[in-house]
Structure formats: C-alpha cells, structure tokens
Design an enzyme around this catalytic site. Structure first.
Site, PDB file in Angstrom:
ATOM      1  N   GLU A 278      72.944  21.214  69.543  1.00 59.51           N
ATOM      2  CA  GLU A 278      73.777  20.017  69.423  1.00 59.51           C
ATOM      3  C   GLU A 278      73.383  19.209  68.186  1.00 59.51           C
ATOM      4  OE1 GLU A 278      76.218  18.392  69.729  1.00 59.51           O
ATOM      5  OE2 GLU A 278      76.791  17.841  71.754  1.00 59.51           O
ATOM      6  N   ASP A 279      74.298  18.366  67.729  1.00 58.92           N
ATOM      7  CA  ASP A 279      73.980  17.487  66.604  1.00 58.92           C
ATOM      8  C   ASP A 279      73.208  16.255  67.057  1.00 58.92           C
ATOM      9  OD1 ASP A 279      76.195  16.491  67.963  1.00 58.92           O
ATOM     10  OD2 ASP A 279      77.421  16.171  66.189  1.00 58.92           O
TER      11      ASP A 279
ATOM     12  N   ASP B 214      73.556  11.255  72.657  1.00 55.15           N
ATOM     13  CA  ASP B 214      73.761   9.810  72.648  1.00 55.15           C
ATOM     14  C   ASP B 214      73.706   9.316  74.092  1.00 55.15           C
ATOM     15  OD1 ASP B 214      74.525   7.314  71.568  1.00 55.15           O
ATOM     16  OD2 ASP B 214      76.641   7.764  71.829  1.00 55.15           O
TER      17      ASP B 214
ATOM     18  N   PHE C 219      75.160   4.024  63.970  1.00 55.63           N
ATOM     19  CA  PHE C 219      76.091   5.133  63.812  1.00 55.63           C
ATOM     20  C   PHE C 219      75.759   5.898  62.541  1.00 55.63           C
ATOM     21  CE2 PHE C 219      79.945   7.479  62.980  1.00 55.63           C
ATOM     22  CZ  PHE C 219      80.222   7.968  64.248  1.00 55.63           C
TER      23      PHE C 219
ATOM     24  N   ARG D 278      80.850  14.993  56.804  1.00 52.02           N
ATOM     25  CA  ARG D 278      80.063  16.084  57.393  1.00 52.02           C
ATOM     26  C   ARG D 278      79.238  16.823  56.349  1.00 52.02           C
ATOM     27  NH1 ARG D 278      81.748  16.868  62.754  1.00 52.02           N
ATOM     28  NH2 ARG D 278      83.967  16.629  63.154  1.00 52.02           N
TER      29      ARG D 278
HETATM   30  P1  5GP Z   1      77.104  12.028  74.321  1.00 49.13           P
HETATM   31  O1  5GP Z   1      75.656  12.376  74.299  1.00 49.13           O
HETATM   32  O2  5GP Z   1      77.320  10.534  74.412  1.00 49.13           O
HETATM   33  O3  5GP Z   1      77.895  12.778  75.345  1.00 49.13           O
HETATM   34  O4  5GP Z   1      77.859  12.416  73.013  1.00 49.13           O
HETATM   35  C1  5GP Z   1      77.309  12.922  71.926  1.00 49.13           C
HETATM   36  C2  5GP Z   1      78.415  13.065  70.886  1.00 49.13           C
HETATM   37  O5  5GP Z   1      78.857  11.767  70.439  1.00 49.13           O
HETATM   38  C3  5GP Z   1      77.871  13.750  69.677  1.00 49.13           C
HETATM   39  O6  5GP Z   1      78.005  15.150  69.788  1.00 49.13           O
HETATM   40  C4  5GP Z   1      78.687  13.132  68.563  1.00 49.13           C
HETATM   41  O7  5GP Z   1      79.893  13.831  68.411  1.00 49.13           O
HETATM   42  C5  5GP Z   1      79.008  11.730  69.032  1.00 49.13           C
HETATM   43  N1  5GP Z   1      78.051  10.722  68.472  1.00 49.13           N
HETATM   44  C6  5GP Z   1      77.160   9.971  69.152  1.00 49.13           C
HETATM   45  N2  5GP Z   1      76.452   9.179  68.320  1.00 49.13           N
HETATM   46  C7  5GP Z   1      76.896   9.446  67.077  1.00 49.13           C
HETATM   47  C8  5GP Z   1      76.535   8.953  65.766  1.00 49.13           C
HETATM   48  O8  5GP Z   1      75.666   8.099  65.550  1.00 49.13           O
HETATM   49  N3  5GP Z   1      77.216   9.495  64.725  1.00 49.13           N
HETATM   50  C9  5GP Z   1      78.194  10.438  64.875  1.00 49.13           C
HETATM   51  N4  5GP Z   1      78.787  10.871  63.772  1.00 49.13           N
HETATM   52  N5  5GP Z   1      78.548  10.919  66.092  1.00 49.13           N
HETATM   53  C10 5GP Z   1      77.913  10.426  67.177  1.00 49.13           C
HETATM   54 MG    MG Z   2      82.414  13.339  65.814  1.00 53.66          MG
HETATM   55 MG    MG Z   3      78.113  17.076  69.247  1.00 54.74          MG
END
Ligand code: 5GP
Ligand code: MG
Ligand code: MG
Length: 182
Positions: free
Chosen positions: A98-99, A102, A151, A164
């Site tokens: 995962e990237d 959050d 963010f 990206r």
């Molecule tokens: P969660 O953990 O809330 O389900 O979601 C994670 C997703 O929210 C990530 O895969 C990403 O797409 C988006 N996300 C959460 N925080 C950030 C951030 O600081 N920057 C970006 N670009 N995407 C984020």
């Molecule tokens: Mg996104």
């Molecule tokens: Mg993601």
C-alpha cells in the site's frame, strides 16, 4: 521542489534507503518461501516496483483496485473491489503493498477478504503510515515511515490525479486545495 508543495517530507534518498531496509527484512522473514506481492493501484505502484526489486525471494506480482465507500473517515465504510487479483490467493503467502495507511478502513476490510480465500498468510507493507488518523484496527507488518496528519503527494500519491510522478514525498500547499474549492 515542485511549486505546489509546502515542503519536502522525505527525499528520494531517504525513501530508497528505507525501501532497501524493508526489502531486506521481508527477504529474511520469507526465507525459503515464495511470495505473492499485491499492489493496490494506483498509489502504491511506485513503492511496489521499488520494493519488489529489494526482495530476494521468488515473488509473483498481482494488482487490485479498491474503492472505499461511505464516509471516508468512517471505519464502518465498506470496500469495493473494482479490479480483482488475476491469481488465486489460496495457499499463498500474500503481501499487500500500500502507499499509505490513514484511517485503516481500506486494509481492515481487504485483509480478511484475502484470508477468507485461503491465503496461507496475509501481511501488509506500506511506505507511509498516519497512526494519528486511525479509525479501524490494522496490523502494519512493514512500515516505511510514520508521518504527521498532513496531506502528502508524490512517490505514487496523488491529489485529484496529479503529482504521482514527483520522485519524493511532500506536503501539498493549502492554496492548492483552496483553488479547487473556489
Ligand atoms: P484509509 O487507510 O483511510 O482507508 O485510506 C488510505 C487511502 O487514502 C490511501 O490509499 C490514499 O489513497 C488515501 N490517502 C490518505 N492519506 C493521504 C495523503 O496524505 N495523501 C494522499 N495523496 N492520499 C491519501
Ligand atoms: Mg488518491
Ligand atoms: Mg492506497
């Protein structure tokens, strides 16, 4: 630095060094086994391709696209799989790449789905983690960096589809969001 960024949070060099460490750790942990690496598109694609090359055990690649529904900050939201794996996860050691984690909603829903398909193990690797934002319980097995609640974009992460391809990770200027709302 890109003009839309407030500041650089992690440089290319810092990211590369950490990815090498994670790869070495994964290689040691999976010694004698093979691994199914699952990239969560699109945000994880840069981390995925760097990490995969630091993993020295045999690895298959597969890709998923997921959408979280409901309130984005609500852990009761569910995850829709928009593109599923091509491979069968049964009896595989799966590593989800995962990237950023959050709220944790996405992975807290996705992990049990892969476990229910009979995966031997399902672990999670992320390049970024915002523990202060967590709503759903997720065990992060391989954690690149813990970052504050800001963010961020770059290294695969987008804002409205942009940024990206920035090769480092930075905090987006507030004026960029404001410009979009007006
Ligand atoms: P969660 O953990 O809330 O389900 O979601 C994670 C997703 O929210 C990530 O895969 C990403 O797409 C988006 N996300 C959460 N925080 C950030 C951030 O600081 N920057 C970006 N670009 N995407 C984020
Ligand atoms: Mg996104
Ligand atoms: Mg993601």
């Amino acid at each position: 630095m890109h003009k839309d960024l407030e500041k650089i949070l992690l440089t290319r060099e810092e990211i590369a060094a950490r990815v090498r460490e994670l790869g070495a750790q994964i290689t040691a942990d999976y010694e004698g086994r093979s691994i199914l690496l699952v990239c969560i598109l699109k945000g994880a694609v840069t981390f995925f391709s760097d990490l995969a090359r630091e993993i020295k055990v045999p690895a298959e690649f597969d890709f998923m696209v997921c959408s979280s529904y409901g309130d984005a900050t609500d852990s009761s939201g569910f995850v829709k799989i928009r593109k599923d794996l091509d491979s069968d996860a049964a009896n595989k050691d799966v590593l989800i790449v995962e990237d950023i984690i959050d709220t944790g909603t996405t992975l807290s829903r996705l992990k049990p789905i892969l476990e229910d398909r009979g995966a031997k193990s399902v672990k999670i690797a992320t390049i970024l983690n915002k523990p202060s934002r967590r709503k759903a319980n997720v065990t992060v097995d391989y954690n690149g960096f813990e970052i504050p609640d800001a963010f961020v974009v770059g290294y695969g992460l987008d804002y409205a589809g942009r940024y990206r391809n920035i090769p480092y990770i930075g905090i987006l200027k507030e004026s960029v969001y404001k410009a979009r709302i007006l």
